[in-house]
Design a protein around this motif. Structure first.
Motif, PDB file in Angstrom:
ATOM      1  N   GLU A  59      62.045  25.748  40.154  1.00  0.00           N
ATOM      2  CA  GLU A  59      62.577  27.088  40.386  1.00  0.00           C
ATOM      3  C   GLU A  59      61.837  27.699  41.570  1.00  0.00           C
ATOM      4  OE1 GLU A  59      62.785  29.829  37.218  1.00  0.00           O
ATOM      5  OE2 GLU A  59      64.046  28.562  35.926  1.00  0.00           O
ATOM      6  N   VAL A  62      61.896  31.216  43.985  1.00  0.00           N
ATOM      7  CA  VAL A  62      62.410  32.567  44.180  1.00  0.00           C
ATOM      8  C   VAL A  62      62.487  32.841  45.675  1.00  0.00           C
ATOM      9  CG1 VAL A  62      62.042  35.019  43.746  1.00  0.00           C
ATOM     10  CG2 VAL A  62      61.469  33.335  41.987  1.00  0.00           C
ATOM     11  N   CYS A  63      63.675  33.231  46.141  1.00  0.00           N
ATOM     12  CA  CYS A  63      63.888  33.408  47.578  1.00  0.00           C
ATOM     13  C   CYS A  63      64.428  34.802  47.857  1.00  0.00           C
ATOM     14  CB  CYS A  63      64.868  32.349  48.100  1.00  0.00           C
ATOM     15  SG  CYS A  63      65.227  32.549  49.852  1.00  0.00           S
ATOM     16  N   TYR A  92      66.632  39.410  44.901  1.00  0.00           N
ATOM     17  CA  TYR A  92      66.037  38.085  44.915  1.00  0.00           C
ATOM     18  C   TYR A  92      66.967  37.102  44.220  1.00  0.00           C
ATOM     19  CZ  TYR A  92      61.816  40.692  46.054  1.00  0.00           C
ATOM     20  OH  TYR A  92      60.906  41.517  46.650  1.00  0.00           O
ATOM     21  N   GLU A  93      67.059  35.932  44.794  1.00  0.00           N
ATOM     22  CA  GLU A  93      67.822  34.855  44.180  1.00  0.00           C
ATOM     23  C   GLU A  93      66.858  33.755  43.765  1.00  0.00           C
ATOM     24  OE1 GLU A  93      70.845  34.708  43.312  1.00  0.00           O
ATOM     25  OE2 GLU A  93      71.643  36.501  44.299  1.00  0.00           O
ATOM     26  N   THR A  94      67.110  33.154  42.618  1.00  0.00           N
ATOM     27  CA  THR A  94      66.290  32.053  42.126  1.00  0.00           C
ATOM     28  C   THR A  94      67.045  30.748  42.318  1.00  0.00           C
ATOM     29  OG1 THR A  94      65.258  33.488  40.478  1.00  0.00           O
ATOM     30  CG2 THR A  94      65.049  31.116  40.153  1.00  0.00           C
ATOM     31  N   ARG A 119      67.467  27.113  41.403  1.00  0.00           N
ATOM     32  CA  ARG A 119      67.124  26.226  40.291  1.00  0.00           C
ATOM     33  C   ARG A 119      67.804  24.881  40.516  1.00  0.00           C
ATOM     34  NH1 ARG A 119      68.403  31.149  37.817  1.00  0.00           N
ATOM     35  NH2 ARG A 119      66.644  32.147  36.735  1.00  0.00           N
ATOM     36  N   HIS A 160      57.131  32.526  48.627  1.00  0.00           N
ATOM     37  CA  HIS A 160      58.190  32.225  47.673  1.00  0.00           C
ATOM     38  C   HIS A 160      57.570  31.694  46.377  1.00  0.00           C
ATOM     39  CE1 HIS A 160      60.537  32.683  51.236  1.00  0.00           C
ATOM     40  NE2 HIS A 160      61.659  32.244  50.705  1.00  0.00           N
TER      41      HIS A 160
END
Length: 588
Positions: free
Chosen positions: A408, A410-411, A460-462, A464, A479
């Protein structure tokens, strides 16, 4: 003549009436087709909103519209050919069932598995709006050198994969596999290389500044090979492949590198130059070099060849005479070696029941100093994971060596960029990078709070994705990342990480014993989370936060909580029994 004219009038009336009726029927049919097409498009859009991530809605809707337009063109062509309603009905039925197998079924399959080529990076868009622009599956690697006895494969240049990875456009990730008793012929690369021996054993020879060094390499060794140095490598193991994961810092052309074999490199020079330089005859040159190797495939095919047992014995002998890398004292003396440094022989930087972390940097292995790279190997037990952390300065380029699990990342950039591009895409076009820069400058001139507004609205987008042996992933600085080992696997999740810009980098932990949140002052905790500091500390300073670096994974934690509940139930039952016994004793 008058009688004939009166007879023609009813015929014309009937003909006009027939034409009007045919036009009405055609219009009614077109309206019905439009309604059907609209319903199909609406169903496709609903699927996009339900099944696809939010930041990919716009792309999915555009695919629906493109399919609708293409469907309409096909219908017109079929009608022109006289195929009639039968072909239209079949296409409508196929379209109404989910936009065809490609549009819906493949997208659902890729999303559910997390392993599709597009998600793994093989088909990510140039502007980085793919679902997982930081994760690359084994099929994302391209063969650079291939032979019957081994190969070298590499990821595409990062700036071609995503604009979010332009910061490492000069770096490539590659994997070399050499079969047992195979030999990589002498050659050079126009890129600095830092490698990690993931499997096997061999003999490496490097000629740099006129000095030749031969030494054995084995699993756990870190290898540094400067650009332009002549090297050859032999797999001296008779059973296992020699596998080396490495990064290449390109020099000549950003993101591009070339392996030059010695023989075709010499053969490319003209005979008159070679005969003058080597003081030999054309016959001897022709016998030694053969015809000029003009074809690229011919160069690749001779890069990895089979070696005889006698030749391997001689290479081992030379390595044993000059090999000092594995017998030097431990740091600081060992760190001055220019040969190899074995990570697995060192004391782990972090170790507990959930995993181990081994590191080599410029302080422990001096050869890494000029490349500003830190090499780390994480060995995570099944069901465990790394505590969430981020790097302050380093780009992390990671290759999975063994096992399987999840990652995972985070971006913040992916969330903001994808949202903006969704809005632009919904309007029918994408903004180019230059247009975005002009737009920002105009907004800054108009309002000085543009950057603050963007930060307040930032999302924020994760990212995965599932990873397995041969997968790779990239984590930019700032990140947060988590690596989770599968609890169903029998082997640990082993990941080698090459961290670029390592000298001033700091690893910031967001959970575990040394997490940064627990070190904040009480007012800072209250203002950050909007809750009393006591509640924040109950989470980040709890007794359960005693593990460092590696912690229990989600499934392990759930099992632990279920065990606590069962023990709690048994405890309450014991208390009831004790109370009953006390009451009975008092009564007696």
């Amino acid at each position: 003549m008058a009688t004939r004219g009166r007879a023609t009038i009813p015929l014309l009336f009937l003909l006009g009436t027939s034409l009007l009726f045919a036009a009405a029927v055609s219009a009614s049919h077109d309206e019905e087709e439009d309604r059907r097409g609209g319903r199909s498009l609406q169903r496709c859009v609903q699927r996009c909103q339900q099944d696809r991530p939010r930041y990919s809605h716009a792309r999915c809707v555009q695919e629906c519209r493109d399919d609708q337009q293409q469907h309409g063109r096909h219908e017109q062509e079929e009608q022109g050919r006289g195929h009639g309603r039968h072909g239209e009905g079949e296409r409508e039925e196929e379209q109404g069932r989910g936009r065809g197998r490609r549009g819906q079924g493949e997208r659902e399959e890729e999303q559910g598995r997390g392993r599709g080529r597009r998600g793994e990076g093989e088909r990510d868009e140039e502007h980085g709006d793919g679902r997982r622009p930081y994760v690359f599956g084994p099929r994302s690697f391209r063969r650079i050198i291939r032979s019957d006895h081994g190969f070298v494969k590499a990821l595409r240049p990062f700036d071609e994969v995503s604009r979010l990875l332009r910061g490492i456009r000069n770096y490539r990730v590659a994997i070399m596999e050499v079969n047992p008793r195979a030999f990589v012929v002498p050659g050079l690369t126009d890129a600095d290389g830092v490698g990690y021996v993931a499997q096997g054993e061999g003999v490496l020879t490097v000629i740099e500044n006129g000095e030749k060094r031969s030494y054995t390499v084995r699993q756990g060794d870190v290898i540094v090979a400067p650009a332009g140095s002549i090297m050859h490598l032999a797999n001296t193991d008779g059973r296992r492949k020699l596998v080396i994961a490495k990064i290449l810092h390109t020099i000549s052309v950003p993101g591009k590198f070339q392996y030059f074999s010695a023989k075709p490199l010499l053969a490319s020079l003209s005979k008159r130059v070679l005969t003058a330089a080597l003081k030999t005859s054309d016959e001897r040159l022709g016998s030694l070099l053969g015809s000029r190797q003009g074809k690229e495939e011919e160069e690749k095919s001779i890069s990895i060849v089979r070696a005889s047992e006698e030749q391997l014995r001689e290479l081992r002998r030379q390595a044993s005479e000059g090999d000092q890398g594995h017998h030097w004292p431990l740091p600081p003396f060992r760190g001055d070696s220019r040969d190899t440094f074995n990570l697995l022989e060192q004391r782990p930087k972090i170790a507990n029941r959930h995993g181990r972390l081994y590191e080599a940097d410029a302080r422990s292995f001096h050869a890494l100093a000029q490349h500003d790279v830190r090499v780390a190997v994480a060995n995570i037990t099944p069901g465990s994971m790394t505590a969430p952390y981020l790097n302050t300065q380093s780009f992390k380029l990671a290759v999975v060596l063994e096992g399987e699990g999840e990652v995972e990342i985070v971006c913040p950039h992916l969330g903001r960029d994808s949202e903006r591009r969704e809005q632009e895409h919904g309007k029918g076009r994408w903004r180019s990078e230059e247009e975005e820069d002009d737009r920002r400058q105009q907004r800054r001139r108009g309002s000085g709070s543009e950057s603050e507004e963007e930060q307040d609205q930032q999302r924020y987008e994760t990212v995965r994705a599932r990873v397995s042996r041969g997968s790779a992933f990239v984590v930019p600085p700032g990140h947060p990342v988590v690596e989770i080992a599968s609890s169903r696997g029998s082997s640990n999740l082993q990941v080698v990480c090459f961290e670029i810009n390592a000298e001033r980098n700091e690893r910031v932990w967001l959970a575990g014993r040394n997490n940064v949140i627990a070190k904040l002052d009480d007012p800072a905790q209250e203002l950050a989370f909007g809750r009393p500091a006591r509640e924040v500390q109950e989470v980040f300073r709890a007794k359960d936060q005693q593990d460092e670096g590696f912690v229990a994974g989600p499934e392990q934690q759930q099992e632990h909580e279920r065990g606590d509940r069962r023990r709690g139930d048994r405890g309450r039952g014991d208390e009831a029994v004790e109370a009953f016994l006390r009451m009975a004793t008092a009564a007696l």
